[in-house]
Enzyme design. Structure first.
Site, PDB file in Angstrom:
ATOM      1  N   TYR A 248       8.173   8.358   9.602  1.00 23.63           N
ATOM      2  CA  TYR A 248       9.372   9.030   9.713  1.00 23.63           C
ATOM      3  C   TYR A 248       9.199  10.367  10.203  1.00 23.63           C
ATOM      4  O   TYR A 248      10.163  11.276  10.639  1.00 23.63           O
ATOM      5  CB  TYR A 248      10.297   8.843   8.591  1.00 23.63           C
ATOM      6  CG  TYR A 248      11.171   7.564   8.790  1.00 23.63           C
ATOM      7  CD1 TYR A 248      10.344   6.199   8.621  1.00 23.63           C
ATOM      8  CD2 TYR A 248      12.554   7.522   8.696  1.00 23.63           C
ATOM      9  CE1 TYR A 248      11.158   5.124   8.707  1.00 23.63           C
ATOM     10  CE2 TYR A 248      13.263   6.167   8.683  1.00 23.63           C
ATOM     11  CZ  TYR A 248      12.388   5.320   8.689  1.00 23.63           C
ATOM     12  OH  TYR A 248      13.180   3.908   8.948  1.00 23.63           O
TER      13      TYR A 248
ATOM     14  N   LYS B  41       0.053  -0.781   2.272  1.00 23.87           N
ATOM     15  CA  LYS B  41      -0.412  -1.566   3.244  1.00 23.87           C
ATOM     16  C   LYS B  41      -1.584  -1.122   3.417  1.00 23.87           C
ATOM     17  O   LYS B  41      -2.282  -0.808   4.586  1.00 23.87           O
ATOM     18  CB  LYS B  41       0.185  -1.469   4.649  1.00 23.87           C
ATOM     19  CG  LYS B  41      -0.190  -2.797   5.747  1.00 23.87           C
ATOM     20  CD  LYS B  41       0.339  -3.976   5.445  1.00 23.87           C
ATOM     21  CE  LYS B  41      -0.289  -5.107   6.408  1.00 23.87           C
ATOM     22  NZ  LYS B  41      -0.123  -6.491   5.984  1.00 23.87           N
TER      23      LYS B  41
ATOM     24  N   ASP C 289       3.923  -6.755   2.694  1.00 22.45           N
ATOM     25  CA  ASP C 289       4.455  -8.332   3.230  1.00 22.45           C
ATOM     26  C   ASP C 289       4.542  -8.915   1.898  1.00 22.45           C
ATOM     27  O   ASP C 289       5.683  -9.815   2.077  1.00 22.45           O
ATOM     28  CB  ASP C 289       3.408  -8.512   4.273  1.00 22.45           C
ATOM     29  CG  ASP C 289       2.160  -8.290   4.400  1.00 22.45           C
ATOM     30  OD1 ASP C 289       1.729  -7.308   3.337  1.00 22.45           O
ATOM     31  OD2 ASP C 289       1.434  -8.906   4.867  1.00 22.45           O
TER      32      ASP C 289
ATOM     33  N   ASP D 296      12.469   2.182   3.652  1.00 23.98           N
ATOM     34  CA  ASP D 296      13.935   1.819   4.336  1.00 23.98           C
ATOM     35  C   ASP D 296      13.980   0.374   4.429  1.00 23.98           C
ATOM     36  O   ASP D 296      15.323   0.029   4.171  1.00 23.98           O
ATOM     37  CB  ASP D 296      13.410   2.573   5.679  1.00 23.98           C
ATOM     38  CG  ASP D 296      14.816   2.871   6.376  1.00 23.98           C
ATOM     39  OD1 ASP D 296      15.922   2.625   5.761  1.00 23.98           O
ATOM     40  OD2 ASP D 296      14.981   3.210   7.617  1.00 23.98           O
TER      41      ASP D 296
END
Ligand code: NAI
Length: 348
Positions: free
Chosen positions: A133, A185, A219, A243
């Site tokens: 972001y 991740k 995930d 988000d």
């Protein structure tokens, strides 16, 4: 509770009020009406931002609005429309950066049982200033195509990772929570989110014996949130993942209509709904004000008025759960004014 201020009953508190775009003015008016009936301590300074400000002043984030928030350190904000693709940068992102609102708190609790998932009670803490972001984006031209390649880079700093994970653990401690899950991740984005995980583990060690910690790849977390959401208590994660997951979690409690958010910094806090300006229903008087009202409930806790927050929460439950008065997005037939009147009656 977020970061409680010690506020005495009877004391007034200046706060900035931003009606925003689309359904913003409708739900902000509804919330202010209910807060007034409740006897909330806020003395509002109404200011513009977003499209509304652009149309009126030529600037989507006027200096007057920034000055007001700087002075009050506290704001309740309606959703702001962000142009897609081009146009001005998201005012939401700009406000978070300007006031260093590093923590985005998004609690999701089942209000109406009988949906696809019952008894959901998950708090998502999202890093608000860094990651992708930071939006350091550009195009590379090739031949005649000026946008042949799109490039985006993100960054995470050790300092900010530490601050947000510590916020999540402190929040867990203050609110009687048991576990914090660090979502990342790090198997693919080894530097960007690997740093987040490394720092997260260091911070978690300081809370050992008081708050449990585990970690999940984003995930897998998304899948588990759908298969078995009850295993999650507090989740802390980086900006983009936060988000996305917070909307997923909002879906578990019946949608965006009941999902509040708080942007917390050291000297300033801005409270808002997770949803956007809903242009498809703007001006029709049917918008659900509950998400913003729940954000106002967190705002009351934040300023040390847990007593009023509890009364507000009870009135919302009585209206929505016991009396079954709900807007259309929640399967009811009440309009904004009807729901507002029903809650106002019960807080007075
Ligand atoms: P959205 O959240 O505005 O709407 C998605 C769907 O949910 C629509 O069908 C809408 O009618 C419905 N919905 C949302 N809030 C509702 C409410 N209170 N009551 C009843 N139904 C409601 O998302 P969308 O359409 O993707 O975004 C619209 C604009 O809002 C965009 O410009 C976006 O950038 C902006 N936005 C602003 C946010 C903020 O200010 N914090 C957050 C998210 C989006």
């Amino acid at each position: 509770m977020t970061q409680p201020h010690a506020t005495r009953s009877g004391e007034t508190i200046p706060a900035t009020l931003i009606p925003g775009d689309g359904i913003g003015p409708e739900i902000v008016d509804s919330v202010v009406e209910i807060l007034d009936a409740l006897g909330a301590p806020f003395v509002w300074d109404r200011q513009l931002a977003g499209m509304a400000a652009l149309q009126e002043t030529g600037d989507p984030l006027p200096l007057k609005t920034l000055d007001s928030i700087r002075r009050t350190g506290l704001a309740l904000k309606g959703p702001l429309t962000t142009p897609v693709g081009g146009g001005f940068k998201s005012i939401n992102v700009t406000l978070r950066q300007e006031f260093e609102l590093y923590a985005n708190l998004r609690p999701a609790r089942t209000l109406i049982p009988g949906g696809r998932f019952d008894n959901i009670d998950i708090v998502l803490v999202r890093e608000n200033l860094e990651g992708f972001y930071a939006a350091m984006e550009h195009y590379m031209p090739i031949g005649h195509d000026p946008k042949a390649v799109a490039i985006s880079s993100g960054f995470n700093t050790r300092t900010e990772c530490r601050r947000i994970v510590r916020y999540a653990f402190d929040y867990a401690l203050r609110n009687g929570r048991k576990k914090v899950t660090i979502v990342h991740k790090a198997n693919i984005l080894k530097a960007l989110t690997g740093l987040f995980l490394d720092v997260g583990r260091e911070v978690a060690a300081e809370y050992e014996g008081r708050i449990a910690m585990n970690d999940r790849i984003v995930d897998a977390c998304a899948m588990q949130l759908v298969l078995d959401p009850w295993q999650y208590d507090v989740i802390v994660t980086t900006n983009l993942f936060g988000d996305i997951l917070s909307d997923l979690i909002a879906g578990l409690i019946g949608g965006l209509g009941m999902a509040p958010g708080a942007n917390i910094g050291t000297d300033c806090a801005i409270f808002e709904a997770v949803h956007g300006s809903a242009p498809d229903i703007a001006g029709r008087g049917v918008a659900n004000p509950l998400a913003l009202l729940l954000a106002a409930e967190i705002m009351l806790q934040h300023v040390g008025r847990g007593d009023l927050a509890n009364r507000l929460s009870a009135a919302i439950n009585e209206t929505v759960l016991v009396a079954g008065i709900r807007t259309r997005d929640l399967g009811g037939d009440a309009d904004t004014a009807g729901l507002t009147a029903a809650i106002r009656q019960r807080v007075a």
